[in-house]
Design a protein around this motif. Structure first.
Motif, mmCIF file in Angstrom:
data_model
loop_
_atom_site.group_PDB
_atom_site.id
_atom_site.type_symbol
_atom_site.label_atom_id
_atom_site.label_comp_id
_atom_site.label_asym_id
_atom_site.label_seq_id
_atom_site.Cartn_x
_atom_site.Cartn_y
_atom_site.Cartn_z
ATOM 1 N N ARG A 205 18.128 56.210 -20.135
ATOM 2 C CA ARG A 205 18.212 54.917 -20.987
ATOM 3 C C ARG A 205 18.060 54.719 -22.286
ATOM 4 N N ASN A 206 19.798 54.300 -23.560
ATOM 5 C CA ASN A 206 19.816 53.737 -24.531
ATOM 6 C C ASN A 206 20.293 54.993 -24.681
ATOM 7 N N ASP A 207 20.829 55.651 -23.759
ATOM 8 C CA ASP A 207 22.004 56.689 -23.817
ATOM 9 C C ASP A 207 23.527 56.942 -24.633
ATOM 10 N N MET A 208 23.964 55.814 -24.626
ATOM 11 C CA MET A 208 25.327 56.121 -25.450
ATOM 12 C C MET A 208 25.320 55.280 -26.277
ATOM 13 N N VAL A 209 26.318 54.693 -27.270
ATOM 14 C CA VAL A 209 26.429 53.233 -27.683
ATOM 15 C C VAL A 209 28.385 53.210 -27.561
ATOM 16 N N TYR A 210 28.561 52.161 -26.781
ATOM 17 C CA TYR A 210 29.815 52.335 -26.817
ATOM 18 C C TYR A 210 30.487 51.423 -26.532
ATOM 19 N N LYS A 211 32.151 50.706 -27.283
ATOM 20 C CA LYS A 211 32.615 49.081 -27.775
ATOM 21 C C LYS A 211 30.995 48.011 -28.243
ATOM 22 N N GLY A 212 30.852 48.885 -29.072
ATOM 23 C CA GLY A 212 29.602 47.957 -30.022
ATOM 24 C C GLY A 212 28.290 47.745 -28.719
ATOM 25 N N ARG A 213 28.437 48.102 -27.358
ATOM 26 C CA ARG A 213 27.262 48.373 -26.376
ATOM 27 C C ARG A 213 26.267 49.475 -26.583
ATOM 28 N N THR A 214 24.977 49.136 -26.432
ATOM 29 C CA THR A 214 24.139 50.122 -25.549
ATOM 30 C C THR A 214 24.794 50.284 -24.204
ATOM 31 N N ARG A 215 23.708 51.628 -23.507
ATOM 32 C CA ARG A 215 24.460 51.942 -21.959
ATOM 33 C C ARG A 215 23.168 52.458 -21.486
ATOM 34 N N ASP A 216 22.470 52.450 -20.891
ATOM 35 C CA ASP A 216 21.853 53.261 -20.445
ATOM 36 C C ASP A 216 22.826 54.027 -19.338
ATOM 37 N N THR A 217 22.447 54.904 -18.464
ATOM 38 C CA THR A 217 23.334 55.898 -17.579
ATOM 39 C C THR A 217 22.187 56.660 -16.922
ATOM 40 N N ASP A 218 22.924 56.588 -15.423
ATOM 41 C CA ASP A 218 22.701 56.830 -14.486
ATOM 42 C C ASP A 218 23.447 57.998 -13.794
ATOM 43 N N TRP A 219 22.411 58.714 -13.003
ATOM 44 C CA TRP A 219 23.020 60.039 -13.020
ATOM 45 C C TRP A 219 23.163 60.123 -11.181
ATOM 46 N N PHE A 220 24.357 61.369 -11.426
ATOM 47 C CA PHE A 220 23.940 61.352 -9.976
ATOM 48 C C PHE A 220 25.120 63.144 -9.563
ATOM 49 N N SER A 221 24.522 63.150 -8.097
ATOM 50 C CA SER A 221 24.759 64.788 -7.806
ATOM 51 C C SER A 221 24.913 65.504 -6.175
ATOM 52 N N ILE A 222 25.999 66.125 -6.727
ATOM 53 C CA ILE A 222 26.366 66.248 -4.890
ATOM 54 C C ILE A 222 25.775 68.243 -5.436
ATOM 55 N N MET A 223 25.105 69.257 -4.669
ATOM 56 C CA MET A 223 24.274 70.492 -4.722
ATOM 57 C C MET A 223 25.092 70.952 -3.564
ATOM 58 N N ASP A 224 25.758 72.175 -4.136
ATOM 59 C CA ASP A 224 26.790 73.362 -3.342
ATOM 60 C C ASP A 224 26.592 72.646 -1.485
ATOM 61 N N SER A 225 25.079 73.515 -1.887
ATOM 62 C CA SER A 225 24.297 73.079 -0.294
ATOM 63 C C SER A 225 24.755 72.010 0.990
ATOM 64 N N GLU A 226 24.529 70.861 0.139
ATOM 65 C CA GLU A 226 24.886 69.251 0.366
ATOM 66 C C GLU A 226 26.605 69.357 0.735
ATOM 67 N N TRP A 227 26.937 69.911 0.058
ATOM 68 C CA TRP A 227 28.966 69.429 0.190
ATOM 69 C C TRP A 227 28.892 69.702 1.274
ATOM 70 N N PRO A 228 29.035 70.945 2.717
ATOM 71 C CA PRO A 228 29.073 70.469 4.039
ATOM 72 C C PRO A 228 29.045 69.684 4.951
ATOM 73 N N ALA A 229 27.891 68.576 4.724
ATOM 74 C CA ALA A 229 27.653 67.938 5.902
ATOM 75 C C ALA A 229 28.092 66.729 4.853
ATOM 76 N N VAL A 230 28.305 66.829 3.276
ATOM 77 C CA VAL A 230 29.483 65.576 2.592
ATOM 78 C C VAL A 230 30.883 65.751 3.186
ATOM 79 N N LYS A 231 31.244 67.010 3.290
ATOM 80 C CA LYS A 231 32.905 67.474 3.739
ATOM 81 C C LYS A 231 33.271 66.780 5.457
ATOM 82 N N LYS A 232 32.458 66.574 5.895
ATOM 83 C CA LYS A 232 32.407 66.967 6.863
ATOM 84 C C LYS A 232 33.096 65.193 7.445
ATOM 85 N N ARG A 233 31.502 63.843 6.609
ATOM 86 C CA ARG A 233 31.774 63.026 6.776
ATOM 87 C C ARG A 233 32.965 62.351 5.874
ATOM 88 N N LEU A 234 32.928 62.912 5.021
ATOM 89 C CA LEU A 234 35.047 62.178 4.066
ATOM 90 C C LEU A 234 35.800 62.527 5.206
#
Length: 256
Positions: A205-234
Motif C-alpha cells: 500500500r502507498n508504494d509509489m507516487v507516479y504521474k502525480g498519483r498514489t499507487r498501491d503495488t500488487d506483487w506476483f512471482s513464479i519460483m523455479d520449482s513452479e516453472w516446469p509446470a508453468v512451462k508445460k502449460r504455456l
C-alpha cells in the motif's frame, strides 16, 4: 521445517552459487523475435510507442509517458540503450512468420543479432519490456516496463514473448524467482500475470507516487520449482495445433 539450536524455525539449507547477470540476447519464437534495444530502432519506437502522436492510453499505468518532441525522445531512448538494470528488449514481429503462426520452434537463441535488431518497417515493432531489479546473488529478477501496442495486446505473440523471457531467466540464467509487479488498479496486468502462471503475493500500500498519483503495488512471482509446470502449460497453448487457420485459439491457456 528445520529448527536451530535455539529452538527457532529456520529455512532449508540450499546450494546456490548465484545466477548469471542478463546480457543483451535475441530470443526467437514462432511468431515473435525478442531483441535488445538498438539505436537503429529509434524511428520505430518514436512512431509506434513514444511519439506525441502515439496512443496515450497504453501509458496510463506505465512509469513511461509519451515524449513531447523528438529531442526529448532521443535523450530518453539513449538512456534506455545504456541501461543494464533495467535491461530493455524490443518485441518484434518475426519476419518469416505469418500473422499468427509459423513452423519454427519456440525458445531459440540466435548469436547473430545484427540484422534482426534492424527494423525494415516500423510496423514490425510490437512492444517492449525489460528485466529489472536484477539480483543474481539472490537469484531474483523482475519483468517490468511492459508496453504493448494495441496490436500486441491479448495476442498469441504477447504470450510467446513472455514465455521466451521466462524460459531464458530460469533455464539459461539460473534464477530462483521471477517477479511481476503492477499498479493494483491495472486489471489487465493483474489478469495477465495470473494467466501466465504467476502467483499473487500481496499488495504494497502507498508504494509509489507516479504521474502525480498514489499507487498501491500488487506483487506476483513464479519460483523455479513452479516453472516446469508453468512451462508445460504455456508450450501446450502456444503449439500450432492449438490454433485454427484464422489464428483463433482452440483452448484457453487456463484450460491447458
Amino acid at each position: 521445517m528445520r529448527i536451530n539450536e535455539f529452538g527457532q524455525p529456520i529455512g532449508d539449507m540450499i546450494s546456490f552459487a548465484g545466477a548469471m547477470m542478463p546480457e543483451p540476447v535475441q530470443l526467437t519464437g514462432r511468431t515473435v523475435l525478442v531483441v535488445p534495444l538498438d539505436e537503429n530502432q529509434d524511428d520505430a519506437f518514436y512512431e509506434r510507442i513514444f511519439g506525441p502522436q502515439c496512443d496515450k492510453s497504453i501509458m496510463t499505468y506505465s512509469t513511461h509517458d509519451l515524449y513531447p518532441d523528438r529531442p526529448a525522445f532521443d535523450s530518453g531512448f539513449a538512456s534506455m540503450l545504456e541501461s543494464r538494470d533495467p535491461l530493455f528488449f524490443a518485441i518484434l514481429r518475426k519476419p518469416s512468420a505469418p500473422e499468427l503462426g509459423a513452423d519454427q520452434p519456440a525458445g531459440g537463441k540466435d548469436a547473430d543479432m545484427s540484422e534482426h535488431m534492424k527494423l525494415h518497417d516500423s510496423s514490425d515493432l510490437l512492444g517492449m519490456y525489460a528485466l529489472q531489479r536484477i539480483r543474481p546473488d539472490m537469484g531474483s529478477a523482475e519483468m517490468g516496463h511492459v508496453i504493448y501496442t494495441k496490436e500486441l495486446q491479448r495476442s498469441r505473440q504477447a504470450t510467446e514473448a513472455q514465455y521466451l523471457m521466462a524460459r531464458h531467466v530460469f533455464e539459461d540464467l539460473g534464477y530462483r524467482r521471477y517477479e511481476w509487479k503492477c499498479d493494483s488498479l491495472n486489471a489487465p496486468s493483474r489478469a495477465a500475470a495470473l494467466r501466465l502462471g504467476f502467483k499473487a503475493e500481496g499488495r504494497f500500500r502507498n508504494d509509489m507516487v507516479y504521474k502525480g498519483r498514489t499507487r498501491d503495488t500488487d506483487w506476483f512471482s513464479i519460483m523455479d520449482s513452479e516453472w516446469p509446470a508453468v512451462k508445460k502449460r504455456l508450450e501446450t497453448w502456444l503449439d500450432d495445433d492449438n490454433f485454427d487457420h484464422d489464428g483463433r485459439q482452440k483452448r484457453r491457456l487456463q484450460d491447458c
